[in-house]
Motif scaffolding. Sequence first.
Motif, PDB file in Angstrom:
ATOM      1  N   ALA A 355      37.085  39.372  37.780  1.00  0.00           N
ATOM      2  CA  ALA A 355      37.203  38.804  39.124  1.00  0.00           C
ATOM      3  C   ALA A 355      37.901  39.772  40.066  1.00  0.00           C
ATOM      4  N   LEU A 356      38.918  40.482  39.562  1.00  0.00           N
ATOM      5  CA  LEU A 356      39.634  41.454  40.384  1.00  0.00           C
ATOM      6  C   LEU A 356      38.673  42.539  40.871  1.00  0.00           C
ATOM      7  N   VAL A 357      37.819  43.022  39.969  1.00  0.00           N
ATOM      8  CA  VAL A 357      36.831  44.041  40.344  1.00  0.00           C
ATOM      9  C   VAL A 357      35.818  43.481  41.334  1.00  0.00           C
ATOM     10  N   ALA A 358      35.309  42.282  41.057  1.00  0.00           N
ATOM     11  CA  ALA A 358      34.311  41.688  41.934  1.00  0.00           C
ATOM     12  C   ALA A 358      34.877  41.402  43.322  1.00  0.00           C
ATOM     13  N   LEU A 359      36.132  40.961  43.387  1.00  0.00           N
ATOM     14  CA  LEU A 359      36.768  40.732  44.676  1.00  0.00           C
ATOM     15  C   LEU A 359      36.940  42.042  45.443  1.00  0.00           C
ATOM     16  N   ALA A 360      37.330  43.098  44.724  1.00  0.00           N
ATOM     17  CA  ALA A 360      37.465  44.404  45.378  1.00  0.00           C
ATOM     18  C   ALA A 360      36.116  44.855  45.938  1.00  0.00           C
ATOM     19  N   GLU A 361      35.048  44.675  45.179  1.00  0.00           N
ATOM     20  CA  GLU A 361      33.710  45.027  45.660  1.00  0.00           C
ATOM     21  C   GLU A 361      33.363  44.280  46.937  1.00  0.00           C
ATOM     22  N   ALA A 362      33.585  42.963  46.923  1.00  0.00           N
ATOM     23  CA  ALA A 362      33.206  42.122  48.058  1.00  0.00           C
ATOM     24  C   ALA A 362      34.035  42.460  49.293  1.00  0.00           C
ATOM     25  N   GLN A 363      35.347  42.662  49.116  1.00  0.00           N
ATOM     26  CA  GLN A 363      36.194  42.974  50.258  1.00  0.00           C
ATOM     27  C   GLN A 363      35.859  44.347  50.829  1.00  0.00           C
TER      28      GLN A 363
END
Length: 560
Positions: A355-363
């Motif tokens: 989730a941390l990686v996916a959130l970084a991608e989205a932001q």
Amino acid sequence: MELPFRIIAAPCAALLLALAGCAGLPFGQRADTGPHLSLDTLKDVTRTLSADEFEGRGTGTPGEGKTLAYMVERFAAAGLQPGNNGSWYQDVPLVKITAEDLGALNVYGPAADMLFAAGSDWIGMSYREQENISLHDSELVFVGYGVVAPERGWNDYAGIDMRGKTAVILVNDPDWRSETNAGPFNGRAMTYYGRWTYKFEEAARQGAQAALIVHEDYPAGYGWNVVERSWSGPQSRNRSEDRGASQTLVNGWISNDTAQAIASAAGTTLASLAAQAEQAGFRPVPLGLKVSTAFDNSLRYIDSKNVIGILPGRERPDEYVVHTAHWDHLGQCPPNEAGDDICNGAIDNALGSAALVALAEAQAKTGAAARSMVFLSVTAEEQGLLGSEYYAAHPIYPLDHTVGGLNIDGGSMAGPTRDVDVIGLGKSELDTVLARNLPKVGLSASPDSAPQAGYYYRSDHFSFAKRGVPMFNIKSGQDLVEGGREAGAAWNAEYRAHRYHAPDDEYDPAWDWRGVERQFELFYWLGRDLASSRQWPNWEPGDEFRTARDQSCAAAPGGC
């Protein structure tokens, strides 16, 4: 448009109604359009980090090196910049202490001589950095819940000198049996005084030679199997200048059956002692028994690492919103019936790392917000929040310039829910941020479904919160679209009983991702909101962390 916080703040009663009533959208519909988190990323990172080749991601193992390299690779690909002066890493100096040949616990007195087996009856270790541990002829003293809380008029160590003695301590805090959250220690909602970390810390402050916590499933929030798995094998600690000399010689747990046998040998019952401990004015009870045990310590000094990435802010880059998740798990652990001894930690916490990686991608895809967003993948959470504690004590970005943040630790694969569980609901002004973002994902907020477990004090956000930084701790909801709360509670109970901190917490291709996908999308909006606004949320008046925030803000020119 950015609104000042005081304009959007709602009175408490209205706010709680708003939180409860935000799920007006059918599942699958959203009020906002925007970048949705990549399900492929969530699956790929979770599957990779929980694979056997990562060896359960134990600190100081080959699995750590693989995990760190992988997180850096994914952070860079997501569009983050190195977060520590050009480096992706923050060194976290640890000592790994392994209790070897853990002896039986010998409890004896004028009319008793009992041996309690290591593993099934008791389990322990030493926080001291010395090779040989010998606890000999130490007097057992029942100290109730082991709490010293002057602000609440409570002192379980009143009138006794604990030097050379062993404290026998109940888990949780004195009013956990309450059916409400009202009481001197918040009723059934655990305070930090109920956490095992606090109890060992206080016993050391009192000069005790050893501390033994009495395990009980419900007030602990987990079974004896979790204690045995979590406390066996290497245990990491943050290094200290005194090499642990200020700590108790032995820290451990005793099973409820063991505690009852000790109480009986002392001429009383565990129930009677517990009843005394729940009353204001309790005084320590010498049990007329002594305890001895011995074991060896294997010491290994390691530099573990936190991984830090940043998405710099475009307007106020010196104000920070932090996202945390721990990359570590238990490594090897007691095998299951099939002989598998790798605790893969797929849900705990390869999922949170994903989730941390996916959130970084989205932001990063959305672009820089007004404030900077920090993505912090921390080490040694399973050993006592050590990575986040080290960062919070040695912050790369000043805590008085840290607006707040959110922590990600696991999730439910039971399917889509109507709600999220908000651990710490009502503690801070972050509730207003939550209220205005829940409608974007069609979810409502439910209060902590297990307040007695003290979850707000059991994951990495706590290292920030106790220093004043407001942090979200939001768990998967239990009100399933298919099956309601009964089905949600059943899934959680099964996970806790059979997979949590066990080899069977493995990636499953058949998982239903719809619930966590929407939960993590909420996290996107919460992070975006905090990073785009001018709000500096504080704790509610009277909250245990309010003073720390107020003092931090008062001393911080240009910060909060």
